[in-house]
Design an enzyme around this catalytic site. Structure first.
Site, PDB file in Angstrom:
ATOM      1  N   CYS A 114       0.911  -1.282  -0.051  1.00  0.00           N
ATOM      2  CA  CYS A 114       0.031  -0.062  -0.048  1.00  0.00           C
ATOM      3  C   CYS A 114       0.808   1.354   0.012  1.00  0.00           C
ATOM      4  O   CYS A 114       2.033   1.349   0.329  1.00  0.00           O
ATOM      5  CB  CYS A 114      -0.970   0.075   1.251  1.00  0.00           C
TER       6      CYS A 114
ATOM      7  N   ASP B 262      -5.606  -3.227  11.677  1.00  0.00           N
ATOM      8  CA  ASP B 262      -4.456  -2.212  11.997  1.00  0.00           C
ATOM      9  C   ASP B 262      -4.311  -1.612  13.307  1.00  0.00           C
ATOM     10  O   ASP B 262      -5.270  -1.920  14.080  1.00  0.00           O
ATOM     11  CB  ASP B 262      -4.723  -0.787  10.902  1.00  0.00           C
TER      12      ASP B 262
END
Length: 219
Positions: free
Chosen positions: A16, A135
C-alpha cells in the site's frame, strides 16, 4: 471461520501507499497480489487523480488495484471510481455498513485494534465486506507503522482477515504463524521514506512471507 482452516496457503499480499511507477513495478515483479493507492489528502502517501491514473495504467492484468479512503465525501469516491480502474475499495475511517456498500463495489473495512474492541462484533457490523483489515490504533488514521498486540485477534471471525500494522521482513513470519491471516498489508515496512518504497525491503518482505506461509501450510 477458523483462521487455521482459512489459511491453507501463503497469504495474499497487498503493498500500500504507492506513489511512484518504479515502486509499483517493483511490487508487481516481487509478487504482490494487490496494490494500494491512498486517496486521503492528509497522508504523505496521498496521490491525486492524474498521478493515480498514471500508476493504474502500469498495473498488469490480474493484479488488484485498491483505493483507500478515510471518511471521504461519497462524491469524491464516485469521482475516483469514474476516473480510475479501482477493483476494490478500502475504508479506513469511521464509515458504517450503509456508507461502504453504497458504491456497489467490493470493499474491505479496517478496524483500529485496541484493548476493549470486540472484533467479532465489529466484523458482524459489516456483512457485505469482503474482509476485515486489522491495523494498529494510533492518533489519526492509519497504523503509523505500529504493531498491535496480536493476542487481541480472536480465533474465529465471520470474515477473512487481513493483517496490517507495523509489518516488516523481520516480524511478518511470526505474524503469519501466530495470526494465520488470509492476507497481509504492508506500507511503511517496505519504505526508504514515507511514500518511497525500497526494492530490497520489498524483496526481503516477500521472501519472509512466502517462507512463513509455506511453513504454516505444511503444518
Amino acid at each position: 471461520m477458523s483462521r487455521a482452516t482459512a489459511m491453507a496457503r501463503i497469504p495474499r499480499l497487498k503493498i500500500c501507499g504507492l506513489t511512484r511507477r518504479e515502486d509499483l513495478l517493483c511490487a508487481v515483479h516481487a509478487g504482490a497480489d494487490a496494490l494500494g493507492l491512498v486517496f486521503f489528502p492528509p497522508s504523505p502517501r496521498y496521490v491525486d487523480l492524474p498521478t493515480a491514473a498514471a500508476l493504474a495504467n502500469a498495473v498488469p492484468p490480474f493484479v488488484t488495484i485498491v483505493g483507500l479512503f478515510v471518511n471521504a465525501d461519497p462524491a469524491q469516491v464516485r469521482a475516483t471510481l469514474a476516473a480510475l480502474p479501482i477493483h476494490l475499495l478500502q475504508f479506513h475511517g469511521d464509515e458504517d455498513e450503509e456508507y461502504c456498500r453504497q458504491f456497489d463495489r467490493p470493499y474491505i473495512k479496517a478496524a483500529r485494534v485496541r484493548p476493549g474492541l470486540d472484533l467479532v462484533q465489529y466484523a458482524a457490523r459489516f456483512p457485505s465486506a469482503q474482509a476485515i483489515l486489522l491495523d494498529a490504533f494510533v492518533e489519526g488514521y492509519g497504523g503509523g507503522g505500529k504493531v498491535f498486540d496480536w493476542a487481541l485477534v480472536p480465533e474465529s471471525l465471520s470474515k477473512p482477515l487481513i493483517l496490517s500494522g507495523g509489518l516488516d521482513a523481520d516480524n511478518v513470519g511470526e505474524a503469519v504463524r501466530r495470526v494465520r491471516p488470509a492476507a497481509v498489508d504492508v506500507s511503511s515496512g517496505v519504505e526508504a521514506d514515507k511514500g518511497i518504497k525500497d526494492v530490497e525491503k520489498i524483496r526481503a518482505f516477500v521472501a519472509a512471507l512466502r517462507a512463513a506461509g509455506s511453513e504454516s501450510s505444511d503444518g
